[in-house]
Design a protein around this motif. Structure first.
Motif, short mmCIF file in Angstrom:
data_model
loop_
_atom_site.label_atom_id
_atom_site.label_comp_id
_atom_site.label_asym_id
_atom_site.label_seq_id
_atom_site.Cartn_x
_atom_site.Cartn_y
_atom_site.Cartn_z
N SER A 107 1.06 -1.17 -0.02
CA SER A 107 0.01 -0.04 -0.05
C SER A 107 0.97 1.10 -0.01
O SER A 107 1.99 1.47 0.92
N VAL A 108 0.91 2.13 -0.97
CA VAL A 108 1.47 3.36 -1.21
C VAL A 108 0.65 4.41 -1.17
O VAL A 108 -0.15 4.51 -1.85
N LYS A 109 1.14 5.24 0.12
CA LYS A 109 0.34 6.62 0.15
C LYS A 109 1.19 7.81 -0.11
O LYS A 109 2.35 7.73 0.02
N ILE A 110 0.82 8.58 -1.21
CA ILE A 110 1.65 9.41 -1.69
C ILE A 110 0.99 10.73 -0.88
O ILE A 110 -0.34 11.23 -1.10
N ASP A 111 1.83 11.54 -0.21
CA ASP A 111 1.52 12.87 0.62
C ASP A 111 1.96 13.86 0.07
O ASP A 111 3.06 14.07 -0.25
N LYS A 112 1.09 14.75 -0.54
CA LYS A 112 1.50 16.19 -1.40
C LYS A 112 2.51 17.10 -0.70
O LYS A 112 3.33 17.52 -1.18
N GLY A 113 2.18 16.95 0.70
CA GLY A 113 2.92 18.11 1.58
C GLY A 113 4.37 17.59 1.71
O GLY A 113 5.21 18.30 1.63
N THR A 114 4.28 16.24 1.94
CA THR A 114 5.81 15.72 1.88
C THR A 114 6.52 15.76 0.86
O THR A 114 7.75 16.05 0.86
N ILE A 115 5.83 15.47 -0.46
CA ILE A 115 6.73 15.81 -1.84
C ILE A 115 7.10 17.17 -2.03
O ILE A 115 8.41 17.52 -2.41
N ASP A 116 6.19 18.19 -1.53
CA ASP A 116 6.39 19.39 -1.76
C ASP A 116 7.69 19.85 -0.92
O ASP A 116 8.52 20.72 -1.10
N PHE A 117 7.76 19.41 0.44
CA PHE A 117 8.78 19.67 1.37
C PHE A 117 9.92 19.27 0.93
O PHE A 117 10.85 19.83 0.86
N TYR A 118 10.20 18.18 0.29
CA TYR A 118 11.21 17.35 -0.15
C TYR A 118 11.81 18.07 -1.42
O TYR A 118 13.03 18.28 -1.54
N MET A 119 10.98 18.59 -2.31
CA MET A 119 11.09 19.34 -3.48
C MET A 119 12.04 20.56 -3.11
O MET A 119 12.80 21.19 -3.60
N ARG A 120 11.15 21.23 -1.95
CA ARG A 120 11.73 22.65 -1.50
C ARG A 120 13.19 22.31 -0.84
O ARG A 120 13.78 23.25 -1.15
N LEU A 121 13.31 21.51 -0.02
CA LEU A 121 14.40 21.23 0.69
C LEU A 121 15.71 20.85 -0.49
O LEU A 121 16.65 21.28 -0.25
N THR A 122 15.39 20.10 -1.49
CA THR A 122 16.17 19.58 -2.81
C THR A 122 16.68 21.32 -3.31
O THR A 122 17.98 21.27 -3.50
N ALA A 123 15.57 21.98 -3.60
CA ALA A 123 15.98 23.21 -4.20
C ALA A 123 17.10 24.23 -3.35
O ALA A 123 18.08 24.58 -3.71
N PHE A 124 16.49 24.11 -2.17
CA PHE A 124 17.39 24.91 -0.96
C PHE A 124 18.88 24.33 -0.86
O PHE A 124 19.91 24.99 -0.90
N TYR A 125 18.91 22.82 -0.97
CA TYR A 125 19.90 22.52 -0.91
C TYR A 125 21.04 22.74 -2.06
O TYR A 125 22.22 23.04 -2.02
N SER A 126 20.35 22.79 -3.19
CA SER A 126 21.30 23.23 -4.44
C SER A 126 21.56 24.79 -4.38
O SER A 126 22.80 25.11 -4.91
N GLN A 127 20.69 25.48 -3.82
CA GLN A 127 21.35 26.96 -3.61
C GLN A 127 22.40 27.08 -2.43
O GLN A 127 23.24 27.82 -2.57
N PHE A 128 22.27 26.22 -1.53
CA PHE A 128 23.14 26.26 -0.61
C PHE A 128 24.59 25.70 -1.08
O PHE A 128 25.72 26.41 -0.82
N ARG A 129 24.71 24.74 -2.12
CA ARG A 129 25.91 24.30 -2.80
C ARG A 129 26.43 25.37 -3.67
O ARG A 129 27.80 25.55 -3.72
N SER A 130 25.40 26.27 -4.26
CA SER A 130 26.15 27.28 -5.10
C SER A 130 26.75 28.35 -4.22
O SER A 130 27.63 29.05 -4.83
N VAL A 131 26.10 28.57 -2.93
CA VAL A 131 26.80 29.61 -2.18
C VAL A 131 28.26 29.18 -1.68
O VAL A 131 29.04 30.07 -1.63
N GLY A 132 28.51 28.00 -1.54
CA GLY A 132 29.66 27.48 -1.31
C GLY A 132 30.56 27.64 -2.47
O GLY A 132 31.77 27.95 -2.32
N VAL A 133 30.48 27.49 -3.66
CA VAL A 133 31.20 27.62 -4.74
C VAL A 133 31.35 29.15 -4.90
O VAL A 133 32.73 29.43 -5.25
#
Length: 143
Positions: free
Chosen positions: A64-90
């Motif tokens: 049984s697979v439950k897809i939570d839109k809030g969790t997916i949204d949180f994950y996507m924003r965290l991933t985008a933030f992480y990429s920005q964080f890496r670019s700040v390091g560069v």
């Protein structure tokens, strides 16, 4: 000789199954029961309702697979933030190189001191983000 040849000749069509499913059972559901059944069926990810019912009846493993839109949204924003964080390091590395290349050592040290303060603030922010992520994980994902 012709009779033996005809009996061995392939007649075409699908080969019969070794153990065909020939027994049929019918049951009726109310609207409420049907809605619950369909939601369970969709959550299972199976494509065949008959196989889904059989897996429930005989206790086979059902996923049984439950897809939570809030969790997916949180994950996507965290991933985008992480990429920005890496670019700040560069960019940080590039700024340090330019400071030592373009300015005297004394001026570069003054600018680096300011940059170091901002880096400390960013490190504290990073720790808060990690804490919030762990809190989100324990409160919402471990259910």
């Amino acid at each position: 000789m012709d009779k033996n040849n005809k009996s061995k000749q392939n007649k075409g069509g699908r080969t019969p199954k070794a153990d065909p499913s020939i027994h049929r059972h019918v049951f009726r559901l109310t609207d409420e029961e049907n809605a619950k059944f369909l939601s369970l069926f969709e959550a299972s990810g199976m494509t065949n309702k008959a196989k889904f019912i059989i897996s429930l009846l005989f206790g086979k493993e059902m996923k049984s697979v439950k897809i939570d839109k809030g969790t997916i949204d949180f994950y996507m924003r965290l991933t985008a933030f992480y990429s920005q964080f890496r670019s700040v390091g560069v960019n940080y590395n590039q700024i340090v190189k330019l400071l030592y290349k373009s300015f005297s050592e004394k001026k570069a040290a003054a600018f680096l001191y300011k940059l170091e303060k901002q880096t400390a603030e960013m490190a504290m922010l990073c720790q808060k983000i990690i804490q919030l992520t762990e809190e989100f994980h324990t409160n919402y994902l471990k259910k």
